[in-house]
Structures are given as C-alpha cells and as structure tokens.
Design a protein around this motif. Structure first.
Motif, PDB file in Angstrom:
ATOM      1  N   ARG A  25       0.830  -1.211   0.000  1.00  0.00           N
ATOM      2  CA  ARG A  25       0.000   0.000   0.000  1.00  0.00           C
ATOM      3  C   ARG A  25       0.866   1.263   0.000  1.00  0.00           C
ATOM      4  NH1 ARG A  25      -3.621  -3.894  -0.563  1.00  0.00           N
ATOM      5  NH2 ARG A  25      -5.238  -4.057   1.035  1.00  0.00           N
ATOM      6  N   ASP A  26       0.308   2.320  -0.596  1.00  0.00           N
ATOM      7  CA  ASP A  26       1.035   3.595  -0.684  1.00  0.00           C
ATOM      8  C   ASP A  26       1.250   4.238   0.689  1.00  0.00           C
ATOM      9  OD1 ASP A  26       1.188   3.415  -3.350  1.00  0.00           O
ATOM     10  OD2 ASP A  26      -0.577   4.667  -3.758  1.00  0.00           O
ATOM     11  N   TYR A  27       0.403   3.911   1.675  1.00  0.00           N
ATOM     12  CA  TYR A  27       0.524   4.570   2.981  1.00  0.00           C
ATOM     13  C   TYR A  27       1.695   4.061   3.813  1.00  0.00           C
ATOM     14  CZ  TYR A  27      -2.145   0.475   4.678  1.00  0.00           C
ATOM     15  OH  TYR A  27      -2.574  -0.791   4.940  1.00  0.00           O
ATOM     16  N   LYS A  28       2.326   2.962   3.404  1.00  0.00           N
ATOM     17  CA  LYS A  28       3.413   2.405   4.218  1.00  0.00           C
ATOM     18  C   LYS A  28       4.701   3.194   3.990  1.00  0.00           C
ATOM     19  CE  LYS A  28       1.704  -1.782   5.746  1.00  0.00           C
ATOM     20  NZ  LYS A  28       1.951  -2.743   6.784  1.00  0.00           N
ATOM     21  N   ILE A  29       5.097   3.984   4.987  1.00  0.00           N
ATOM     22  CA  ILE A  29       6.312   4.786   4.894  1.00  0.00           C
ATOM     23  C   ILE A  29       7.522   3.855   4.830  1.00  0.00           C
ATOM     24  CG2 ILE A  29       7.788   6.399   6.198  1.00  0.00           C
ATOM     25  CD1 ILE A  29       5.367   7.910   5.375  1.00  0.00           C
ATOM     26  N   LYS A  30       7.564   2.882   5.764  1.00  0.00           N
ATOM     27  CA  LYS A  30       8.567   1.811   5.664  1.00  0.00           C
ATOM     28  C   LYS A  30       7.998   0.569   6.326  1.00  0.00           C
ATOM     29  CE  LYS A  30      11.232   2.464   9.796  1.00  0.00           C
ATOM     30  NZ  LYS A  30      12.247   2.915  10.595  1.00  0.00           N
ATOM     31  N   ASN A  31       8.588  -0.577   6.025  1.00  0.00           N
ATOM     32  CA  ASN A  31       8.010  -1.803   6.545  1.00  0.00           C
ATOM     33  C   ASN A  31       8.560  -2.120   7.924  1.00  0.00           C
ATOM     34  OD1 ASN A  31       6.169  -3.829   6.302  1.00  0.00           O
ATOM     35  ND2 ASN A  31       7.625  -5.249   5.353  1.00  0.00           N
ATOM     36  N   MET A  32       7.678  -2.078   8.949  1.00  0.00           N
ATOM     37  CA  MET A  32       8.094  -2.437  10.303  1.00  0.00           C
ATOM     38  C   MET A  32       8.244  -3.954  10.361  1.00  0.00           C
ATOM     39  SD  MET A  32       5.665  -2.073  13.621  1.00  0.00           S
ATOM     40  CE  MET A  32       5.232  -3.782  13.835  1.00  0.00           C
ATOM     41  N   SER A  33       9.303  -4.437  11.034  1.00  0.00           N
ATOM     42  CA  SER A  33       9.433  -5.888  11.129  1.00  0.00           C
ATOM     43  C   SER A  33       8.250  -6.412  11.964  1.00  0.00           C
ATOM     44  CB  SER A  33      10.795  -6.220  11.743  1.00  0.00           C
ATOM     45  OG  SER A  33      10.656  -7.039  12.842  1.00  0.00           O
ATOM     46  N   GLY A  34       7.589  -7.442  11.476  1.00  0.00           N
ATOM     47  CA  GLY A  34       6.405  -7.970  12.167  1.00  0.00           C
ATOM     48  C   GLY A  34       5.111  -7.295  11.742  1.00  0.00           C
ATOM     49  N   ALA A  35       5.185  -6.341  10.779  1.00  0.00           N
ATOM     50  CA  ALA A  35       3.951  -5.694  10.300  1.00  0.00           C
ATOM     51  C   ALA A  35       3.123  -6.712   9.520  1.00  0.00           C
ATOM     52  CB  ALA A  35       4.273  -4.505   9.419  1.00  0.00           C
ATOM     53  N   MET A  36       1.834  -6.452   9.529  1.00  0.00           N
ATOM     54  CA  MET A  36       0.907  -7.390   8.921  1.00  0.00           C
ATOM     55  C   MET A  36       0.783  -7.156   7.423  1.00  0.00           C
ATOM     56  SD  MET A  36      -2.836  -7.472  10.460  1.00  0.00           S
ATOM     57  CE  MET A  36      -3.659  -9.015  10.707  1.00  0.00           C
ATOM     58  N   ASP A  37       0.586  -8.225   6.673  1.00  0.00           N
ATOM     59  CA  ASP A  37       0.289  -8.073   5.253  1.00  0.00           C
ATOM     60  C   ASP A  37      -1.087  -7.377   5.144  1.00  0.00           C
ATOM     61  OD1 ASP A  37       0.816  -9.767   2.362  1.00  0.00           O
ATOM     62  OD2 ASP A  37      -1.194  -8.999   2.751  1.00  0.00           O
ATOM     63  N   PRO A  38      -1.173  -6.274   4.382  1.00  0.00           N
ATOM     64  CA  PRO A  38      -2.441  -5.529   4.312  1.00  0.00           C
ATOM     65  C   PRO A  38      -3.618  -6.350   3.803  1.00  0.00           C
ATOM     66  CG  PRO A  38      -0.648  -4.195   3.479  1.00  0.00           C
ATOM     67  CD  PRO A  38      -0.083  -5.579   3.669  1.00  0.00           C
ATOM     68  N   THR A  39      -3.365  -7.386   2.992  1.00  0.00           N
ATOM     69  CA  THR A  39      -4.509  -8.193   2.522  1.00  0.00           C
ATOM     70  C   THR A  39      -5.085  -9.003   3.690  1.00  0.00           C
ATOM     71  OG1 THR A  39      -3.256 -10.155   1.778  1.00  0.00           O
ATOM     72  CG2 THR A  39      -3.517  -8.371   0.199  1.00  0.00           C
ATOM     73  N   ILE A  40      -4.223  -9.396   4.634  1.00  0.00           N
ATOM     74  CA  ILE A  40      -4.716 -10.112   5.829  1.00  0.00           C
ATOM     75  C   ILE A  40      -5.474  -9.128   6.723  1.00  0.00           C
ATOM     76  CG2 ILE A  40      -4.070 -11.477   7.864  1.00  0.00           C
ATOM     77  CD1 ILE A  40      -1.636 -12.474   6.299  1.00  0.00           C
ATOM     78  N   ALA A  41      -4.948  -7.906   6.830  1.00  0.00           N
ATOM     79  CA  ALA A  41      -5.650  -6.881   7.624  1.00  0.00           C
ATOM     80  C   ALA A  41      -7.046  -6.642   7.036  1.00  0.00           C
ATOM     81  CB  ALA A  41      -4.840  -5.584   7.642  1.00  0.00           C
ATOM     82  N   TYR A  42      -7.134  -6.562   5.714  1.00  0.00           N
ATOM     83  CA  TYR A  42      -8.448  -6.395   5.069  1.00  0.00           C
ATOM     84  C   TYR A  42      -9.355  -7.572   5.445  1.00  0.00           C
ATOM     85  CZ  TYR A  42     -12.129  -6.488   1.615  1.00  0.00           C
ATOM     86  OH  TYR A  42     -13.368  -6.555   1.027  1.00  0.00           O
ATOM     87  N   ALA A  43      -8.789  -8.794   5.419  1.00  0.00           N
ATOM     88  CA  ALA A  43      -9.584  -9.992   5.737  1.00  0.00           C
ATOM     89  C   ALA A  43     -10.095  -9.929   7.179  1.00  0.00           C
ATOM     90  CB  ALA A  43      -8.745 -11.246   5.524  1.00  0.00           C
ATOM     91  N   VAL A  44      -9.214  -9.587   8.119  1.00  0.00           N
ATOM     92  CA  VAL A  44      -9.614  -9.490   9.533  1.00  0.00           C
ATOM     93  C   VAL A  44     -10.766  -8.487   9.659  1.00  0.00           C
ATOM     94  CG1 VAL A  44      -8.849  -8.629  11.802  1.00  0.00           C
ATOM     95  CG2 VAL A  44      -7.396 -10.215  10.520  1.00  0.00           C
ATOM     96  N   ASN A  45     -10.601  -7.323   9.040  1.00  0.00           N
ATOM     97  CA  ASN A  45     -11.649  -6.297   9.142  1.00  0.00           C
ATOM     98  C   ASN A  45     -12.952  -6.756   8.491  1.00  0.00           C
ATOM     99  OD1 ASN A  45     -10.162  -4.422  10.598  1.00  0.00           O
ATOM    100  ND2 ASN A  45      -9.259  -3.511   8.772  1.00  0.00           N
ATOM    101  N   SER A  46     -12.854  -7.463   7.359  1.00  0.00           N
ATOM    102  CA  SER A  46     -14.106  -7.842   6.691  1.00  0.00           C
ATOM    103  C   SER A  46     -14.833  -8.912   7.511  1.00  0.00           C
ATOM    104  CB  SER A  46     -13.881  -8.255   5.240  1.00  0.00           C
ATOM    105  OG  SER A  46     -13.206  -9.465   5.190  1.00  0.00           O
ATOM    106  N   LEU A  47     -14.115  -9.688   8.316  1.00  0.00           N
ATOM    107  CA  LEU A  47     -14.770 -10.672   9.184  1.00  0.00           C
ATOM    108  C   LEU A  47     -15.460 -10.012  10.387  1.00  0.00           C
ATOM    109  CD1 LEU A  47     -12.001 -13.400   9.033  1.00  0.00           C
ATOM    110  CD2 LEU A  47     -14.328 -13.623   8.139  1.00  0.00           C
ATOM    111  N   CYS A  48     -15.183  -8.739  10.625  1.00  0.00           N
ATOM    112  CA  CYS A  48     -15.831  -8.001  11.730  1.00  0.00           C
ATOM    113  C   CYS A  48     -17.178  -7.419  11.315  1.00  0.00           C
ATOM    114  CB  CYS A  48     -14.969  -6.811  12.172  1.00  0.00           C
ATOM    115  SG  CYS A  48     -13.353  -7.236  12.760  1.00  0.00           S
TER     116      CYS A  48
END
Ligand SMILES: C[S@@+](CC[C@H](N)C(=O)[O-])C[C@H]1O[C@@H](n2cnc3c(N)ncnc32)[C@H](O)[C@@H]1O
Length: 346
Positions: free
Chosen positions: A162-185
């Motif tokens: 994603r464009d919003y990621k300034i840099k990748n934090m070690s242990g950061a979540m894959d945004p597609t998984i974050a989308y999945a978690v949110n859509s399950l809510c």
C-alpha cells in the motif's frame, strides 16, 4: 492502440492471494458486477478480461494481479516464433500504466535458453525496456498441468504494497490479511473499533480507508518507535483526524471505554519485551477484551501462535464462531500457518 484479431488468444485476468483467503477474495469480487470469475484454485482466480483495470487495482484482498493467456502450445519456443502473443500483453499493460515501466524481467524455467534470451532481446528492442533482476514489468512463462501460461503483473508493485506504508516495520501485517480481519468483523454496521497491539497501524488504516461509517477508531501499542511509524503511516493515508493512537501497555488494562469490535495481530517472537511471557500476555489480552467488548460485539484475532491462544479462549467467556487457516512463505522463505479467530461473548 492494441488491435485484437479473431484468432488471438483470449486474455484473462489472474488474481493471486494468500492461501486461506479465497472466501474473502470471492466476497470482495462479488461486490463488483463487472468482474466475472472463470475458475481458480487455492491461491489464484482467473477472471474474464476487462479493458478498464481500475477495479482490479482497487481490490484489497488480492496480493498481485496479472494479464495472462493460456494454451497447451505456448512454450518458450512457440512464443519466440510468435512474438505478437507476448507483444499484445506488453502493450495492454503499458497502455494502462504509461511511463511506469522502464525495466523488465522474464521468469521462466531455463531462462538462459536461446528462446528465452531471444524473447528478452525482442522486448528490449521493441519496447525500449531494460532487463533487470528487480524489474518494473514482471513477465512469467510457466506450465501448470500441461497448459502454458504467459502473464504480466499489471502494476510494478504488488497490489498488497500500500502507498501509505512509509517503511516496513518488522512484524507488520500483510495488508490483505488486515483487510480480511476487518471484513470478518462486519464493520458496515459498527460504530466503535479498537485495535490492540496496533504496531504500524495496518489494521486501523485498512479499516479507516474502507469503512467511512466507523465513528471511533482507536489503537494502542507500548512501543514508542512503532507508534511514531504508525502516526506517519496514518498521516500518509490521510486519516490523522479519524484514528486515535495511544501509547499503552496491555498489562495496565488501559481504560479506553467499551467497543463494538476489537481486532488484534498478536505479538510473537521479537515483538514482545524480554521480560514478558507470551502466555501471560495472551491471557491478559483475552481477559481485557472480555471486559471491554460490548455485548453482541466481535473480537477478531490473527496469530501464528494459535494453539496456545485457542486453549486460552476455550477457558474464557468467548466462543470461537469461525476460523480461517492461512499459509504463506515469509521473507526468509519459511512457511508459516497462522490463523484468524472470530469470537463472540457467550
Ligand atoms: C505483531 S505486532 C503488530 C503489527 C501490526 N499489526 C502492524 O501491521 O504493524 C505486535 C505489536 O504488539 C506490541 N506489544 C508487545 N507487547 C505489548 C504490550 N505489553 N502492550 C502493548 N503492546 C505490546 C509490539 O510493540 C508490536 O507493535
């Protein structure tokens, strides 16, 4: 302008995603009436070609999208002798992203063979692209079950970056998984959202960008550096007025009110402090979530330490109403099999 002839191969769209997310991807695609699925497997779907790729580029559950053609005869030698097949694909992708492609790479078994070298030379001469390992235009020639597939990724970067990621934090979540978690809510009908262990804020930003109905979006983490990075990411995403971040430790059970939804990507390995034990941390997380989740609300958790977590949930007031099992390789080429748990209070 790309001209299509009657006997030209049928272009298709290929969408690649993390194993385990197929139902999430199918659900997202079903929101776009123009997109028609032809077939698929556990980590990819094939769709009818669409000339306007805008909707494809907006898909949040998909890691990568390609334009492809398939045929049992499209081996490298055949493509070398019928270069317009590849030329058509290249022109279609270039037309979509003018000026974005300067370099290319062909991924193919036997990439040193004279046919593949000939194909690379043709691309260089015809389209002025330079061959490079870390290339903008990613071309593949692969064989699945006796069928050859020629494809090109439609964007230089994967859709999941994603464009919003300034840099990748070690242990950061894959945004597609974050989308999945949110859509399950089922956030469409929800007002308040808390993200515990917010890290670089991937879950919060994905929720804020997609669900404009959310009135209260709060996250907390006990690591100052992660909070600083998260604020930069949130600013870049244009959500600084919408998301609140707090520096808090879960062991202090911070008083932030009650929430309709709680999400969390649990700490593991390096992302916990030396003096913390994971089991104590997970127990505290479940106890705290029990206290602050509104009745009827959902707790959705992502973790690779699922055996330990499951035992703790089973002893709590939560019941697990759904799980998704994912599988993917990490940057160091090791397989991980994390799980998403969707829980409600009993
Ligand atoms: C797996 S990371 C979360 C990554 C996040 N989803 C992202 O995409 O960037 C877990 C986070 O938990 C935080 N953490 C660890 N122990 C904590 C504690 N006791 N209280 C609050 N946060 C904690 C870490 O600082 C880390 O940012």
């Amino acid at each position: 302008m790309v001209h299509r002839l009657m006997n030209e191969p049928k272009l298709k769209i290929k969408l690649a995603f993390i194993i385990g997310l197929k139902e999430i991807v199918l659900d997202e695609i079903s929101q776009y009436p123009n997109l028609h699925i032809i077939n698929g497997n556990e980590n990819s779907l094939y769709l009818d070609f669409v000339l306007d790729l805008t909707e494809i580029k907006h898909l949040r559950s998909v890691s990568r999208a390609y334009i492809i053609v398939q045929d049992s005869k499209y081996n490298p030698l055949y493509i070398f002798s019928h270069k317009s097949i590849l030329g058509n694909l290249i022109e279609t992708v270039i037309n979509e992203n003018k000026d974005k492609f300067k370099t290319f790479k062909v991924t193919c078994a036997g990439s040193d063979s004279s046919e593949v070298r000939g194909i690379a030379e043709y691309i260089q001469k015809t389209y002025g692209l330079i061959e490079k390992e870390d290339a903008d235009m990613k071309i593949h020639i692969i064989k699945h079950d006796e069928i050859w597939e020629i494809g090109i990724q439609i964007t230089p970067r994967p859709l999941s970056l994603r464009d919003y990621k300034i840099k990748n934090m070690s242990g950061a979540m894959d945004p597609t998984i974050a989308y999945a978690v949110n859509s399950l809510c089922e956030l469409e009908n929800v007002g308040s959202y808390l993200n515990i262990f917010s890290g670089s804020a991937t879950l919060l930003i994905e929720a804020g960008q997609y669900y404009s109905n959310l009135k209260q979006l709060i996250g907390f983490d006990n690591n100052k550096e992660n909070i600083t990075l998260a604020i930069q990411n949130i600013k870049k995403a244009g959500l600084i007025k919408k998301i609140q971040l707090k520096e808090k430790n879960i062991f202090d059970k911070p008083d932030l009110g009650k929430f309709d939804v709680i999400t969390s990507d649990l700490p593991f390995g390096m992302s916990i402090s030396k003096n913390e034990d994971l089991e104590g941390l997970y127990k505290c997380f479940i106890e705290y979530s029990q206290e602050i989740l509104n009745n009827g609300g959902k707790l959705v958790i992502y973790t690779s330490e699922h055996e330990m977590l499951e035992k703790i949930i089973l002893k709590s007031k939560f019941k697990i109403i759904k799980t998704l099992e994912l599988k993917f390789t990490t940057s160091v080429n090791a397989y991980i099999r994390p799980k998403i748990f969707v829980c409600k209070l009993q």
